[in-house]
Scaffold this motif. Structure first.
Motif, short mmCIF file in Angstrom:
data_model
loop_
_atom_site.label_atom_id
_atom_site.label_comp_id
_atom_site.label_asym_id
_atom_site.label_seq_id
_atom_site.Cartn_x
_atom_site.Cartn_y
_atom_site.Cartn_z
N PHE A 94 0.87 -1.17 0.00
CA PHE A 94 0.00 0.00 0.00
C PHE A 94 0.91 1.23 0.00
CE2 PHE A 94 -2.82 -3.27 1.52
CZ PHE A 94 -4.05 -2.94 0.96
N LEU A 95 0.92 1.93 -1.13
CA LEU A 95 1.84 3.05 -1.34
C LEU A 95 1.15 4.38 -1.04
CD1 LEU A 95 4.55 4.20 -2.48
CD2 LEU A 95 3.46 4.12 -4.74
N ASN A 96 1.83 5.25 -0.30
CA ASN A 96 1.29 6.57 0.01
C ASN A 96 2.45 7.55 0.13
OD1 ASN A 96 1.93 6.86 3.17
ND2 ASN A 96 1.41 4.74 2.67
N TRP A 124 -10.45 18.56 8.81
CA TRP A 124 -10.03 19.66 7.94
C TRP A 124 -8.51 19.83 7.95
CZ3 TRP A 124 -13.93 22.29 5.33
CH2 TRP A 124 -15.24 22.07 5.78
N GLY A 125 -7.97 20.19 6.79
CA GLY A 125 -6.55 20.54 6.74
C GLY A 125 -5.87 20.04 5.50
N ARG A 126 -4.69 20.60 5.25
CA ARG A 126 -3.92 20.19 4.08
C ARG A 126 -3.50 18.73 4.21
NH1 ARG A 126 -4.80 21.69 0.24
NH2 ARG A 126 -3.72 23.63 -0.28
N GLY A 127 -3.86 17.96 3.21
CA GLY A 127 -3.56 16.53 3.20
C GLY A 127 -4.69 15.67 3.74
N ALA A 128 -5.81 16.28 4.13
CA ALA A 128 -6.92 15.50 4.69
C ALA A 128 -7.32 14.37 3.76
CB ALA A 128 -8.12 16.41 4.98
N PHE A 129 -7.35 14.64 2.47
CA PHE A 129 -7.59 13.59 1.48
C PHE A 129 -6.28 13.14 0.85
CE2 PHE A 129 -8.35 11.99 -2.77
CZ PHE A 129 -9.46 11.17 -2.62
N LYS A 132 -2.85 12.22 3.39
CA LYS A 132 -2.75 11.75 4.77
C LYS A 132 -3.98 10.97 5.20
CE LYS A 132 0.71 15.09 6.19
NZ LYS A 132 1.12 16.16 7.13
N GLY A 133 -5.16 11.44 4.79
CA GLY A 133 -6.36 10.67 5.12
C GLY A 133 -6.33 9.30 4.47
N ALA A 134 -5.98 9.27 3.18
CA ALA A 134 -5.89 8.00 2.46
C ALA A 134 -4.84 7.10 3.07
CB ALA A 134 -5.58 8.26 0.98
N ALA A 135 -3.70 7.68 3.47
CA ALA A 135 -2.61 6.88 4.05
C ALA A 135 -3.04 6.22 5.36
CB ALA A 135 -1.39 7.77 4.27
N ILE A 136 -3.71 6.96 6.21
CA ILE A 136 -4.10 6.40 7.51
C ILE A 136 -5.16 5.31 7.35
CG2 ILE A 136 -5.14 6.94 9.74
CD1 ILE A 136 -2.18 7.80 9.42
N VAL A 137 -6.04 5.46 6.37
CA VAL A 137 -6.99 4.38 6.09
C VAL A 137 -6.24 3.13 5.63
CG1 VAL A 137 -8.92 3.65 4.62
CG2 VAL A 137 -8.91 5.95 5.61
N GLY A 192 -2.09 2.16 -4.82
CA GLY A 192 -1.76 3.56 -4.55
C GLY A 192 -2.99 4.44 -4.41
N GLU A 193 -2.74 5.72 -4.19
CA GLU A 193 -3.83 6.69 -4.07
C GLU A 193 -4.59 6.75 -5.38
OE1 GLU A 193 -2.66 10.85 -3.93
OE2 GLU A 193 -0.64 10.28 -4.53
N GLY A 194 -5.90 6.90 -5.27
CA GLY A 194 -6.70 6.90 -6.48
C GLY A 194 -8.05 7.51 -6.27
N PRO A 195 -8.95 7.29 -7.21
CA PRO A 195 -10.25 7.95 -7.16
C PRO A 195 -11.16 7.35 -6.10
CG PRO A 195 -10.17 6.40 -8.98
CD PRO A 195 -8.79 6.44 -8.40
N PRO A 196 -11.99 8.18 -5.47
CA PRO A 196 -13.02 7.67 -4.57
C PRO A 196 -14.27 7.31 -5.37
CG PRO A 196 -13.09 10.05 -4.57
CD PRO A 196 -11.97 9.65 -5.52
N GLY A 197 -15.29 6.83 -4.69
CA GLY A 197 -16.58 6.63 -5.32
C GLY A 197 -17.33 7.95 -5.38
#
Length: 465
Positions: A94-96, A124-129, A132-137, A192-197
């Motif tokens: 899982f790459l982030n 809220w904040g820079r990197g939320a999506f 950083k948000g994707a990485a923590i998930v 890797g990081e990608g599109p959401p639904g």
């Protein structure tokens, strides 16, 4: 009433899966708080070390086996795995990326950009999506895999790989990892990081959530244009030719005119998949793009986010002169262009055509950065099928299609090595959230996080059988 609401929330969480918590500083912490803490670790691209140390310590506290793969700003990278890498197991990676883009004008943020404020059901904040948000998930699911499979011998290792400078594509980060640590990582697949639904993409059913699994992305091909015209002087007398004027005229030839559409196997498949979800004339046009070319192309041009998948793109991102004095005509002008090439595009032919369109042989062109050529990843592998099935399990009413991304990310570095790579962040968002990525007021909804983790859990579970 208060207790009924609490009971309902707990019942809902349990129905979706047991509430997951991280071990952090001797206590159990839920995923939204960890994302908030991570956002608070400032990590604008090139300054990732502090945030990387925080993230690595979190992995260690949660029992993962960590290997450092670069420890400086601009090249702070590490792998955190459920088994030691020395076991040399085939690896689900899982790459982030740790880095984020700059915040811009901080006064335009509803909450301070590095506050990680949790309010109104959002973080809220820079990197939320991104990212950083994707990485923590991702990390939550890797830790879950460690707790579920760590004591048993399984066919795959599972690794959380955090890298630097994805946003600026410097010489560190994923490039350094691939050049120096690819063998020890032994990747079978990279996610890797990608599109959401997203809802609203399918016009005939705007309530339908559409999830894309990216099998390819366009290649970055960044150009620098330099022009010197020794006709500088006082702005009161306009020469027939000067650098700013000549550069703008040349750029108009390549920026103002739309790039030609290119029907490739990838984007034709995408149109047909979208057509299968539509009805009426639109469905027919999308299913048969060559036959409906004259009708389809003008409509596609009205949707830049879709048309960008059908053509190479050229975007002027910077135009500078050697002086910024109003009444002084500069003798030199520089332009930077962000070009994105479809996977099938030959870079030499693109560059040759680009030069012809400029129609100014005095302009010097240099390549600032380009991604290596890469073949798309197949959508018939067990890894793609596992991700598809995982999304179907957690989102049974959603539609899922393979797609090409207009933006690049670090999976391309691995894909260029022939490794299957897929990009997907399996949470559901609305289009409003997407408008704030790399923009002001970036946020991620708390309610979406658990389903994202459960989707990754299902993906790992399918492969671990």
């Amino acid at each position: 009433m208060k207790y009924l609401i609490i009971s309902f929330l707990i019942t809902t969480q349990l129905a979706l899966g047991q509430v997951f918590t991280f071990r952090s500083e001797g206590r159990q912490v839920e995923i939204q708080e960890i994302i908030s803490q991570y956002i608070q670790q400032e990590s604008i691209s090139g300054n990732e070390q502090k945030a990387g140390e925080w993230l690595k310590n979190l992995c260690i506290q949660n029992g993962l086996f960590v290997k450092q793969m670069g420890s400086l700003n601009g090249n702070y990278n590490f792998a955190a795995s459920i088994y030691p890498l020395k076991y040399d197991l085939p690896n689900i990676i899982f790459l982030n990326h740790i880095d984020v883009v700059p915040i811009g004008d901080s006064s335009k943020w509803e909450y301070p950009p590095f506050s990680g404020e949790i309010s109104d059901g959002e973080i809220w904040g820079r990197g939320a999506f991104d990212n950083k948000g994707a990485a923590i998930v991702q990390l939550a699911s890797v830790i879950q895999a460690s707790r579920t499979f760590g004591k048993y011998k399984k066919p795959y290792n599972v690794t959380f790989l955090a890298v630097s400078c994805e946003e600026t594509q410097c010489s560190g980060g994923a490039k350094y990892v691939v050049e120096n640590h690819l063998k020890s990582l032994n990747p079978s697949v990279v996610i890797g990081e990608g599109p959401p639904g997203l809802k609203g993409i399918v016009e005939s059913d705007t309530s339908l959530a559409l999830f894309g699994i990216s099998t390819a992305h366009k290649r970055a091909f960044w150009l620098k244009l330099e022009l010197e015209v020794p006709n500088g002087g006082h702005g009161s007398t306009t020469p027939l030719s000067y650098s700013n004027k000549d550069m703008i005229q040349a750029l108009n030839n390549v920026v103002s005119k739309g790039q030609p559409i290119q029907f490739t196997d990838l984007n034709t498949r995408l149109l047909k998949d979208l057509g299968a979800l539509e009805i009426g004339v639109k469905a027919s046009a999308l299913k048969h793009p060559h036959a409906f070319k004259s009708l389809l192309i003008p409509k596609l041009r009205e949707r830049p986010e879709v048309f960008s998948l059908m053509s190479n793109t050229v975007t002027l991102t910077s135009l500078k002169s050697e002086t910024n004095i109003v009444n002084l005509i500069p003798g030199a002008t520089t332009a930077l262009l962000d070009c994105r090439l479809l996977p099938s595009t030959d870079r030499n032919k693109f560059l040759s055509d680009f030069k012809k369109k400029l129609d100014n042989d005095s302009i010097e062109i240099s390549v600032v950065y380009e991604m290596p050529p890469m073949m798309p990843s197949s959508d018939t592998t067990k890894f793609y099928k596992a991700m598809d099935k995982a999304i179907q399990t957690i989102y049974p009413d959603a539609a899922i299609i393979p797609l090409i991304l207009p933006n690049f990310n670090d999976v391309g570095i691995f894909r260029s090595q022939g490794i299957p790579c897929y990009s997907s962040f399996p949470i559901q968002l609305d289009l409003e959230h997407m408008m704030h990525i790399h923009n002001y007021n970036e946020s991620i909804p708390v309610a979406s996080l658990n389903k994202g983790k459960l989707t990754y859990d299902q993906f790992i579970k399918i492969l671990m059988k």
